[in-house]
Structures are given as C-alpha cells and as structure tokens.
Motif scaffolding. Structure first.
Motif, PDB file in Angstrom:
ATOM      1  N   ILE A  98      -4.407 -10.630   1.179  1.00 32.35           N
ATOM      2  CA  ILE A  98      -3.489 -10.594   0.032  1.00 32.35           C
ATOM      3  C   ILE A  98      -3.288 -12.009  -0.498  1.00 32.35           C
ATOM      4  CG2 ILE A  98      -1.208  -9.958  -0.816  1.00 32.35           C
ATOM      5  CD1 ILE A  98      -1.032  -7.826   1.346  1.00 32.35           C
ATOM      6  N   LEU A 154      -6.526  -8.170  -2.759  1.00 34.49           N
ATOM      7  CA  LEU A 154      -5.285  -7.767  -3.435  1.00 34.49           C
ATOM      8  C   LEU A 154      -4.536  -9.036  -3.842  1.00 34.49           C
ATOM      9  CD1 LEU A 154      -4.015  -4.933  -1.027  1.00 34.49           C
ATOM     10  CD2 LEU A 154      -5.282  -4.684  -3.180  1.00 34.49           C
ATOM     11  N   VAL A 195       2.976  -4.028  -1.910  1.00 33.88           N
ATOM     12  CA  VAL A 195       1.597  -4.509  -1.705  1.00 33.88           C
ATOM     13  C   VAL A 195       1.121  -4.213  -0.278  1.00 33.88           C
ATOM     14  CG1 VAL A 195       2.097  -6.946  -1.142  1.00 33.88           C
ATOM     15  CG2 VAL A 195      -0.009  -6.360  -2.338  1.00 33.88           C
ATOM     16  N   GLU A 225      -6.176  -5.515  -8.050  1.00 30.76           N
ATOM     17  CA  GLU A 225      -7.097  -5.189  -6.961  1.00 30.76           C
ATOM     18  C   GLU A 225      -8.502  -5.511  -7.439  1.00 30.76           C
ATOM     19  OE1 GLU A 225      -6.590  -1.172  -5.714  1.00 30.76           O
ATOM     20  OE2 GLU A 225      -7.710  -1.487  -3.867  1.00 30.76           O
TER      21      GLU A 225
END
Ligand code: FAD
Length: 530
Positions: A226, A367, A384, A361
């Motif tokens: 992330i 992400l 998330v 995405e």
C-alpha cells in the motif's frame, strides 16, 4: 525492546531476510493508521518511511480533529458525518492528545456566513456528527460574541456561534499510532526510502529499500503493498508505471505563530476574511497560531516554504479581525508549511477541491491511497486494508477491523476527566514544573510521568527539554535531532522563544553536523522577524 535506533536496526535486519504480508509505504497518519489496522487483523506488516514519521503533511496541518464545517458548505454531508463521528472515536482512543475545544465563529454583516443559515448549518453539523447535547452549538448575540472575544473588531459583528471541535498535535498522533502498531508486532523503520518496485510476472511483489542512514539498499518482498506516501503518492505510482486516470492536486497551506501576548485571544476562533476564505486562530501554550493559506503548488515537496505573500496574507487577515493587535511580519515567531494531497478535479480551484480520500488500484496490484484528512485516518485505513485483504488474503482467517477499540497510548485514560485528574496529581507532586505539565501531558500522556521522573532538580526548562529528548530517543525512534525538535516535541514552533544557541549545542551533544542543521532550521524560522 525500546522503540529506538536499536529497534530500527533490528526491524531492518528482519526485513532484509524475511517476506511480510503487507508493506506500507509512508509514515504519515495514513500509513500509521494502515499499519495499526493491518497488524491488529493478524497480518505481518512492514512500514517504511523515507525521512521521519510525520515528516510530510502529518506534521504540518492545522492540528485539529474536526468535523470540517467547510464541507457542509460544499454539501459533502457524507464526509461531515464520517469525520464528525470519527473525531469522537479518536478522542476516546487518545483523550490526552485529542482534546475538546470550543470554537468561536463570529458572524459579520455582509459576509458569506449568514446568522440563521449558520445556526441551521451548525445544528445539522451537530446532528450529522452525533454531538452530545451539552456540547451542541450555541448561538450568541452581538454582545455575547464581543464579550467572548474582546479582541474582535466590533464593526459589523452581528452575533456568533460556539461549537465543538477537538485539537491535537498531528505529529504526535502519528507517532503514537506507529508506536502502538510496533507494540502489536509491526516492523517499522524511519529513514528507509522505497526507491522502486519488484515485479513477479506482472504483479508487484516487493520493494527496493534504501536505508537513508547508511546508503545501503535491500529488497523486501511482500504479498500486498500500500502506497500511503501523501503528496508523494503520484511519484510512486509513476515508478510503478500506473499514474493514469485520477491524479493528485497539491495545494499549499501555511501557518504562522505569534506570541500569545501579541495575540491574546481567549479561545480558538474560526473567522471569515475579506476574500471569503475561513481562517483559524488557535491558542497553544504561550503562542497563538493562525492559518491557513490554500494555494496551488508545484515545486520542491520536501520543503514547500513560505513566501512573503503567504505571510502578508495571514498577517492582514488577522489584523482585519483583531485590529488592535496591530501585528506585523516582525511578530511572526515561527511558521510551517504543508501540502494537501488532494484529488484533482478539472476546473476546480484549490479551496473547492474535495477532501475525500480515494484508493487507486494499479494493474500490477499496487494499492495507493490519498486525499482525506488527519481526522478520518482510521476509516481510511479500514477501507484500504479491507481491499488488501479481499485481494490477497481472502483465504486467511483474519480478525475484523477493531481499531476503534485500540487505545493509542501505553497507559490509556478512561476519558478527558481522567486525563485532568492525572494532570492535577502530577502537578501536585511536581509543583515546580506546574507550568510545563499541561504541555507534557497533552503531548506524552501518561508517559509525562517517566519524563519528569528522570529530571534533575535544577528546574531549568532546558533540562526538561533534554529529558524529553532522552525519552523520545529511547521510546520514539528519534534518529536526527530535528525529529525531536519538530515532530516529537513541536518545540521548534512552540518553544522557539526559549530556544537559544546554548540549548541547541546541548541537544546536538557534540555532533557538529547536527548542530549546523538545527541552527539552519532555526534560522529559517526567523526569516521574517529579522
Ligand atoms: P503525509 O503525512 O505526507 O505522509 C506521507 C509520508 O510518506 C511522508 O512522511 C513521506 O516522507 C513518506 N514517503 C514519501 N515517499 C516515500 C517513499 N518513497 N518511501 C517511503 N516513504 C515515503 N486534516 C485534519 O483532519 N485536520 C486539520 O486540521 C488539517 N489541517 C490541514 C492543514 C494543512 C495546511 C494541510 C496541508 C492539511 C491539513 N489536513 C488536516 C489534512 C491532513 O493533514 C492530511 O490529510 C494528512 O496529514 C495526510 O497524511 P498522509 O499520511 O496521507 O501524508
């Protein structure tokens, strides 16, 4: 193990030779919230921060945990409801650090905010944010408004309103969440930059990391990644070849700090200025800070800086509402400047852009999350991490998100009353430090006790600051003296009146390079008071 430089090295060593479930890029409030959320669900998490925790926007905000009254004006009811309810949750999780604050909103003839519309708007605000009855908005007559804030320019005042907000210290909120994530098993390193992505086939499977203290690089593999790099989110998307579609729109916000004696307001005030923008003036310790500007930004993101125009705009804004203060540029004691990582919308100006967060995405599975607010960090993290779990860990039996029940301090307080009792008790037992204790408790919570315990009896403020530095080095991964001055203690902004060359020398502890850097940071703060 203490959360210090040794722990950092330990975590880096682990990450050099182990694969993790989730890699979080960015140690601002967003990355901090994600790391805590994910580790509490049972994932093995690594959080990597290029400079220091909260180095980016998360140490440069207005430092409010707020429902966002302005979003009501933009008719973003969902956002008001979400952040409005979140502030109550965050207050419960860290009542020493997220402190109730009544905000005064003066209302003027001929300005955008009409009396009845404001009354109705604030009622809706209280309703959406589920504010308890005793804290709900109170409308004031002209006389009551001027009594509440005698410094106000009386010309055109037709009344006012008092409504509930919370103030915080953004960087401390971030570090406390990171410490909590670390206590629950997350692997964490500041001064560790993600320089590139590792692909397995066409999927991101890890990152290249550069240890910024040694210059050495290593690879870290992770199942999910992330990107929570705030204003730098698009730089990483670019490196991942996925900066398509929506992109960031950075706007700059500057705050300036005055001695409280020069702007002795009674409470926090949110006021409208000539161009229709809204500005906060917030008392903190011996100071009052004012902000913010909101202008488009393209430039060097590490240090967006302050221009004379920024400073003049804010000084004029304050003088228009508090003319008797007669402030000048020379009264500015310190300042900070941050970037809002907002989502670009065609044809909208800086202040019209939505503060909603968004997840991107990429085709390779990266992400990225940006936008949003300090206030909404917990819900952003939940969203998330939910998505990461759905994409990568659906076969695993993981806990559900439970961060609304995870206190963000080692020893948690029941509520704000409990904090006040603790503070009163501390003052009683350390009467010599009575003036400093409210600040210590607001910053460090129950850990204020440990800081005071290690103190020599000389009662010099510099001794207290050194004890704070010692605590932060041992328990908050201070690597560079600047980490302490700016992001752990906030002393650069709210202690600048007492900070002299002698103190910096003591803080640098014989390290000439650190001393030079701190002197440079301090001299930049004095830019406008020369
Ligand atoms: P950041 O805090 O910027 O964190 C991103 C981090 O990623 C940085 O520390 C950076 O060093 C790191 N990073 C970047 N690239 C890499 C890499 N390659 N490898 C590793 N790490 C990397 N919100 C509120 O709720 N209340 C307020 O009062 C408020 N006031 C605001 C006032 C201003 C002037 C501004 C600008 C914003 C304000 N906000 C407020 C919004 C809020 O501050 C931000 O939404 C929030 O701090 C963003 O946090 P973040 O973690 O996403 O970004």
């Amino acid at each position: 193990m203490n959360f210090d430089a040794t722990r950092r090295q330990h975590d880096i060593n682990f990450l050099k030779s182990n694969r993790v479930d989730l890699i979080v890029i960015g140690g601002g409030i967003t990355g901090a919230g994600i790391a805590l959320d994910a580790v509490m669900r049972g994932l093995q998490v690594a959080l990597l921060e290029r400079v220091d925790f909260a180095f980016g926007t998360s140490s440069r905000s207005t430092k409010l945990i707020h429902g966002g009254l302005r979003y009501l004006k933009q008719l973003e009811f969902g956002l008001v409801k979400e952040v409005g309810s979140e502030r109550a949750i965050v207050h419960k999780l860290a009542p020493h650090l997220v402190i109730p604050e009544k905000m005064l909103l003066p209302l003027y003839e001929g300005k955008q905010m009409g009396y009845w519309l404001t009354s109705l708007g604030l009622k809706l605000y209280d309703f959406l944010a589920n504010v308890r009855e005793s804290d709900q908005r109170r409308m004031l007559t002209r006389a009551q408004t001027l009594k509440a804030e005698p410094l106000l320019n009386p010309t055109g005042v037709k009344g006012g309103a008092i409504y509930a907000e919370y103030r915080t210290d953004d960087a401390r909120l971030t570090i406390e969440i990171i410490k909590t994530a670390a206590r629950h098993g997350a692997y964490i390193a500041n001064y560790a930059e993600v320089t590139d992505f590792i692909l397995e086939g066409d999927h991101v499977a890890g990152v290249h990391v550069k240890d910024m203290r040694t210059g050495a690089g290593f690879n870290l593999l992770g199942k999910a990644i992330i990107n929570a790099a705030g204003p730098w989110v698009d730089d990483l998307r670019e490196r991942n070849h996925s900066r398509q579609g929506k992109r960031l729109h950075l706007t700059k916000g500057v705050h300036i700090v005055f001695d409280r004696k020069r702007l002795p307001i009674q409470q926090s005030i949110y006021f409208e200025v000539g161009d229709g923008r809204m500005i906060f003036a917030i008392p903190r310790d011996r100071f009052t800070y004012v902000g913010t500007t909101d202008t488009g930004f393209e430039g060097q993101k590490d240090d967006p800086g302050i221009t004379p125009d920024d400073a003049i705009y804010l000084v004029n804004a304050v003088n228009s509402v508090f003319p008797s203060a007669e402030l000048t540029l020379g009264d500015i004691r310190s300042w900070w400047s941050g970037l809002r990582p907002l989502i670009h919308e065609e044809g909208k100006s800086a202040s019209e852009l939505s503060r909603k967060d968004e997840i991107f995405e990429s085709p390779s599975g990266l992400l990225s999350i940006a936008g949003g607010k300090l206030t909404g960090y917990r819900r952003m993290a939940e969203r998330v991490v939910d998505l990461a779990v759905e994409r990568h860990f659906s076969e695993r039996r993981l806990n559900a998100c439970n961060t609304r029940h995870v206190p963000i301090n080692k020893v948690s307080f029941q509520d704000y009353e409990d904090v006040r009792r603790f503070q009163a008790d501390l003052i009683q037992r350390n009467a010599g430090w009575a003036e400093e204790i409210p600040r210590l408790v607001a910053l460090y919570g129950s850990e204020a006790l440990n800081i005071l315990n290690g103190l020599p009896q000389d009662r010099q403020v510099s001794s207290l600051w050194l004890a704070e530095r010692e605590y932060c080095t041992r328990h908050e991964m201070v690597i560079d003296p600047e980490d302490f001055l700016i992001r752990r203690s906030g002393l650069l902004y709210f202690g600048c009146d007492l900070m002299d060359g002698e103190f910096l020398k003591r803080l640098a502890d014989g390290d000439e390079a650190s001393l030079a850097r701190m002197q440079d940071v301090l001299s930049r703060q004095r830019l406008f008071s020369l």
